[in-house]
Every structure is written in C-alpha cells, then in structure tokens.
Scaffold this active site. Structure first.
Site: not given
Length: 202
Positions: A87, A95, A117, A144, A162, A167, A182, A185
């Site tokens: 979308n 990179d 960085h 989203s 959303a 990480t 996280r 389920r």
C-alpha cells in the site's frame, strides 16, 4: 573493483560499521530517478509501471501491486515475490537486501529499514552506520505504520499488528504486536472460520 571496495563490502556483509564516503562507490545502483518516475505514473498505465518496477527492483514476481508513492534508498536491493500487495508510502531503506516472499500484504506507511546508526554521536560522523538484511517470508501480513528494523526475519504466515516496531525475528504462523513487537498468539485453524462474531483487528 578495488581491494578497498571489497573490504568495505565485507564489512557491510558482516554488519560492521561503515561510512557514507566508504560506500559511495555503490551509488550507481541507486534508482532514485526511476522511483521518481514510477511515483508520477498514472495508476491505469500498468505496462509502464511494470516496466519501471522491473528496472528499479532487484527482482519482482508476477501480479505485483505497489501503490504510489513508495520510497527506497536503492531499490535494486529489494526482491519481491509473486502476488505482492504494497500500500501507499511503503519505504525500503535497502542499503543491503530486503527479500519478500510470495503472497505478502503490506498496509500503508510501513518502513523496512536494513540500516541503523551507532548510539554514540562521535561514531556517527560521515553518517557511519551498519546494515543487516531483512527477510519477509511467504503470506505475511504487515499492518499500518509498522517499522521493521535491521536483521529481522518475519516467518511464514505471520501477522504484524499496526503500529508495531519489529526489533527481533517473528516465528511463522504467529500474531505479534507492540513496541517492541512481541508474539501474542498462534495463528490456528480457528482463524479460518468466516462466521466468527468477532474479527481480530491488527
């Protein structure tokens, strides 16, 4: 390619720090002008849009839909499989490689960034950074305003809620939400029932 370029590429491959100046030899692989053109084509001009996508991306499968505008640092490091839907305002910070499988759906304003960085400001001179590839396996749905950070793999059939910031790796066939993202389920056969009174919203 010089030995110096090979050394920089090896550092990039290993996820070590490198600077903008050191990596500048890769700039010819950036597709900024083609991305500009793509974002200004008419939605109905499907042949032109397909030709531009093939010129921009490292590889692109069949029946790909990528709504305008989208953004990419290179474009040439992005690989997309079949039956992809992206979308508006999808951003690839590519990179290094971003690999997206078949049947993947991505909602508006998602960022996939392979690059970060250093924390200490003295190490950010000349835009010093590190890069690690992102992998999104088949049939993933990303909601989203999600941000996917460097080095993450999102497993087959996973759903990312959303607004999440991803990480770390997300296992296959799970629903994961939050900041940091996280698992909440598993995706099960119960999710196949279209007659449920309540539909989970992610």
């Amino acid at each position: 390619m010089t030995d110096r370029h090979d050394e920089v590429l090896e550092r990039i491959r290993r996820g070590l720090l490198y600077t903008e100046s050191e990596a500048s030899f890769q700039n010819p692989r950036r597709r900024a002008d083609l991305i500009f053109d793509y974002n200004r084509t008419r939605p109905s001009d499907t042949e032109r849009r397909r030709a531009l996508l093939e010129a921009i991306l490292g590889s692109v499968g069949a029946r790909t839909v990528l709504l305008s505008p989208f953004h990419a640092g290179f474009g040439s490091n992005v690989h997309i499989g079949d039956d992809f839907f992206g979308n508006v305002n999808l951003t690839f910070v590519d990179d290094v490689e971003i690999r997206i499988g078949n049947g993947v759906m991505i909602a508006p304003s998602v960022t996939l960034t392979t690059t970060g960085h250093p924390v200490h400001p003295d190490l950010r001179v000349d835009f010093r950074r590190f890069s690690e590839p992102i992998v999104i396996e088949d049939k993933v749905w990303i909601g989203s305003n999600v941000v996917v950070l460097p080095g993450v793999t999102i497993g087959y059939g996973a759903v990312i809620g959303a607004g999440s910031v991803v990480t770390r790796d997300i296992p296959p066939m799970t629903v994961a939400v939050g900041t940091p993202c996280r698992v909440v389920r598993r995706v099960t056969d119960n999710d196949l029932n279209p007659g449920r009174a309540e539909i989970d919203r992610y």
